[in-house]
Design a protein around this motif. Structure first.
Motif, PDB file in Angstrom:
ATOM      1  N   LYS A 118      60.734  64.330  36.038  1.00 30.62           N
ATOM      2  CA  LYS A 118      59.382  64.793  35.688  1.00 30.62           C
ATOM      3  C   LYS A 118      58.288  63.928  36.323  1.00 30.62           C
ATOM      4  CE  LYS A 118      61.656  67.737  33.356  1.00 30.62           C
ATOM      5  NZ  LYS A 118      62.974  67.252  33.785  1.00 30.62           N
ATOM      6  N   TRP A 119      58.492  62.622  36.324  1.00 27.73           N
ATOM      7  CA  TRP A 119      57.498  61.730  36.923  1.00 27.73           C
ATOM      8  C   TRP A 119      57.324  62.053  38.407  1.00 27.73           C
ATOM      9  CZ3 TRP A 119      53.716  58.385  36.130  1.00 27.73           C
ATOM     10  CH2 TRP A 119      53.329  57.566  37.185  1.00 27.73           C
ATOM     11  N   PHE A 120      58.433  62.289  39.086  1.00 24.37           N
ATOM     12  CA  PHE A 120      58.384  62.551  40.520  1.00 24.37           C
ATOM     13  C   PHE A 120      57.611  63.838  40.815  1.00 24.37           C
ATOM     14  CE2 PHE A 120      62.065  59.897  39.726  1.00 24.37           C
ATOM     15  CZ  PHE A 120      61.947  58.920  40.708  1.00 24.37           C
ATOM     16  N   LYS A 121      57.760  64.837  39.955  1.00 26.55           N
ATOM     17  CA  LYS A 121      57.033  66.095  40.135  1.00 26.55           C
ATOM     18  C   LYS A 121      55.541  65.949  39.842  1.00 26.55           C
ATOM     19  CE  LYS A 121      60.686  69.464  39.104  1.00 26.55           C
ATOM     20  NZ  LYS A 121      61.047  70.600  38.228  1.00 26.55           N
ATOM     21  N   LEU A 122      55.202  65.034  38.955  1.00 28.23           N
ATOM     22  CA  LEU A 122      53.816  64.930  38.491  1.00 28.23           C
ATOM     23  C   LEU A 122      52.973  63.935  39.272  1.00 28.23           C
ATOM     24  CD1 LEU A 122      54.430  65.039  34.639  1.00 28.23           C
ATOM     25  CD2 LEU A 122      53.105  66.710  35.950  1.00 28.23           C
ATOM     26  N   VAL A 123      53.575  62.908  39.835  1.00 34.47           N
ATOM     27  CA  VAL A 123      52.797  61.779  40.347  1.00 34.47           C
ATOM     28  C   VAL A 123      51.816  62.197  41.439  1.00 34.47           C
ATOM     29  CG1 VAL A 123      54.645  61.077  41.944  1.00 34.47           C
ATOM     30  CG2 VAL A 123      52.930  59.414  41.195  1.00 34.47           C
ATOM     31  N   LEU A 124      52.230  63.004  42.404  1.00 32.86           N
ATOM     32  CA  LEU A 124      51.318  63.406  43.476  1.00 32.86           C
ATOM     33  C   LEU A 124      50.331  64.462  43.009  1.00 32.86           C
ATOM     34  CD1 LEU A 124      53.686  63.465  46.599  1.00 32.86           C
ATOM     35  CD2 LEU A 124      52.144  61.648  45.808  1.00 32.86           C
ATOM     36  N   HIS A 132      55.661  67.989  27.959  1.00 36.46           N
ATOM     37  CA  HIS A 132      55.828  66.733  27.226  1.00 36.46           C
ATOM     38  C   HIS A 132      55.492  65.549  28.129  1.00 36.46           C
ATOM     39  CE1 HIS A 132      58.056  63.619  24.872  1.00 36.46           C
ATOM     40  NE2 HIS A 132      57.731  64.380  23.849  1.00 36.46           N
ATOM     41  N   ALA A 133      56.024  65.581  29.358  1.00 38.35           N
ATOM     42  CA  ALA A 133      55.763  64.496  30.306  1.00 38.35           C
ATOM     43  C   ALA A 133      54.300  64.475  30.728  1.00 38.35           C
ATOM     44  CB  ALA A 133      56.665  64.655  31.522  1.00 38.35           C
ATOM     45  N   MET A 134      53.724  65.639  31.021  1.00 39.28           N
ATOM     46  CA  MET A 134      52.316  65.705  31.415  1.00 39.28           C
ATOM     47  C   MET A 134      51.418  65.147  30.322  1.00 39.28           C
ATOM     48  SD  MET A 134      49.906  69.031  32.231  1.00 39.28           S
ATOM     49  CE  MET A 134      49.663  69.366  30.467  1.00 39.28           C
ATOM     50  N   ALA A 135      51.710  65.493  29.080  1.00 41.72           N
ATOM     51  CA  ALA A 135      50.894  65.019  27.965  1.00 41.72           C
ATOM     52  C   ALA A 135      50.983  63.511  27.819  1.00 41.72           C
ATOM     53  CB  ALA A 135      51.343  65.702  26.667  1.00 41.72           C
ATOM     54  N   GLY A 191      67.110  63.988  33.252  1.00 45.81           N
ATOM     55  CA  GLY A 191      66.369  63.737  32.008  1.00 45.81           C
ATOM     56  C   GLY A 191      66.374  64.939  31.092  1.00 45.81           C
ATOM     57  N   GLY A 192      65.211  65.164  30.424  1.00 49.26           N
ATOM     58  CA  GLY A 192      65.086  66.311  29.528  1.00 49.26           C
ATOM     59  C   GLY A 192      65.669  66.113  28.150  1.00 49.26           C
ATOM     60  N   LEU A 193      65.973  64.879  27.777  1.00 47.57           N
ATOM     61  CA  LEU A 193      66.665  64.654  26.508  1.00 47.57           C
ATOM     62  C   LEU A 193      65.810  64.988  25.294  1.00 47.57           C
ATOM     63  CD1 LEU A 193      68.570  61.363  27.382  1.00 47.57           C
ATOM     64  CD2 LEU A 193      69.480  63.682  27.279  1.00 47.57           C
TER      65      LEU A 193
END
Length: 303
Positions: free
Chosen positions: A32-38, A63-66, A281-283
């Motif tokens: 999720k971090w890799f998809k969001l960082v850029l 969840h990750a974005m928030a 991830g996704g746990l």
């Protein structure tokens, strides 16, 4: 071997290791971090005041974005497929606790999330918004996922196959550009996507400027559809975790790990092959499966 890589077993002459992305970036573990960082960097670059995205009531992406938005002091809106009158899921409770606004959508409205006029109508309600597609599935998301290759020694050169679960194909599209030559990338779609996923991946690769066909998709293991947990998959998760000590999420990594172990059991990989499975991830999403909650403490809570 990297500290993030753990050997699972050697069986039928095949070695299976796992890259534990679930141990990285506590706010946005897995891919999720890799998809969001850029995407977040692009939002800041254009002076956006609000980031907005779409997802379901147990969405790992929302969840990750928030979590990241809260940590960086960004305003955020989660356009969620859910009924405003029903109790919030644990995922949405976390999202609200992090100060993110919920924009509820009915199922029929949610089906329009790719309709430009519908999306524009939603965006017009917020100040200087920046849209991140559902799941972070855009070129910036794929480009960010290419950085996963840097976590694999020599870009994966010591492995014959690198396997991962696919929802949109974004992670696979990005990773395929960065893997070492000669390494095969095996995607396990977690939903019925034979009609479109390969074409979506190819379009994303073209947008990234590469044409490598070092990947294949195996559609045998979607288990009936997205987020469906069969009795067989549930039993596999519980047995795998008890024996290997690696937690699995039922939507993505469990299906991928079930696929890879089944292929090894059926001798579909030659003896001597080395396989690396990527834990994306996704746990936190386990909290949507009561039959799994008591088996392993839920992680990723915002409380």
């Amino acid at each position: 071997m990297s500290d993030l890589i753990q050997q699972v077993f050697v069986k039928e002459g095949v070695t299976l290791d796992v890259l534990r992305l679930d141990k990285l970036n506590a706010l946005a573990p897995g891919n999720k971090w890799f998809k969001l960082v850029l995407n977040l960097a692009a939002a800041r670059a254009v002076g956006a005041q609000t980031i907005l995205s779409f997802g379901g009531a147990f969405s790992n992406h929302l969840h990750a974005m928030a979590a990241i938005a809260h940590s960086q002091g960004l305003a955020a809106v989660a356009c969620v497929r859910a009924d405003a009158e029903q109790a919030l899921t644990p995922t949405l409770q976390d999202v609200v606790a992090w100060g993110v606004d919920l924009h509820f959508l009915s199922r029929s409205e949610y089906r329009r999330r790719h309709d430009p006029s519908f999306v524009a109508e939603i965006l017009s309600q917020y100040k200087q918004p920046y849209l991140i597609p559902e799941g972070g599935a855009n070129v910036l998301g794929a480009q960010g996922c290419g950085e996963v290759a840097a976590l694999i020694p020599e870009g994966g050169r010591e492995y014959d196959v690198v396997a991962l679960a696919c929802g949109t194909g974004t992670t696979l599209a990005g990773l395929s550009a960065r893997l070492a030559d000669g390494v095969k990338l095996l995607g396990i779609p977690v939903l019925k996507a034979e009609a479109y996923m390969a074409a979506d991946i190819q379009r994303m690769q073209l947008a990234l400027g590469h044409h490598r066909r070092n990947w294949t998709l195996d559609h045998r293991f979607h288990g009936g559809g997205y987020a469906r947990l069969s009795a067989d998959l549930r039993d596999f998760i519980l047995a795998f975790e008890a024996r290997r000590g690696i937690p699995l999420d039922p939507v993505y990594t469990a299906k991928m790990m079930y696929a890879v172990t089944s292929m090894i059991d059926k001798c579909e990989f030659p003896a001597g092959f080395r396989v690396l499975a990527i834990h994306t991830g996704g746990l936190q999403g386990r909290r949507g499966y009561p039959e799994l909650i008591t088996a392993l403490p839920a992680t990723g809570s915002g409380q």
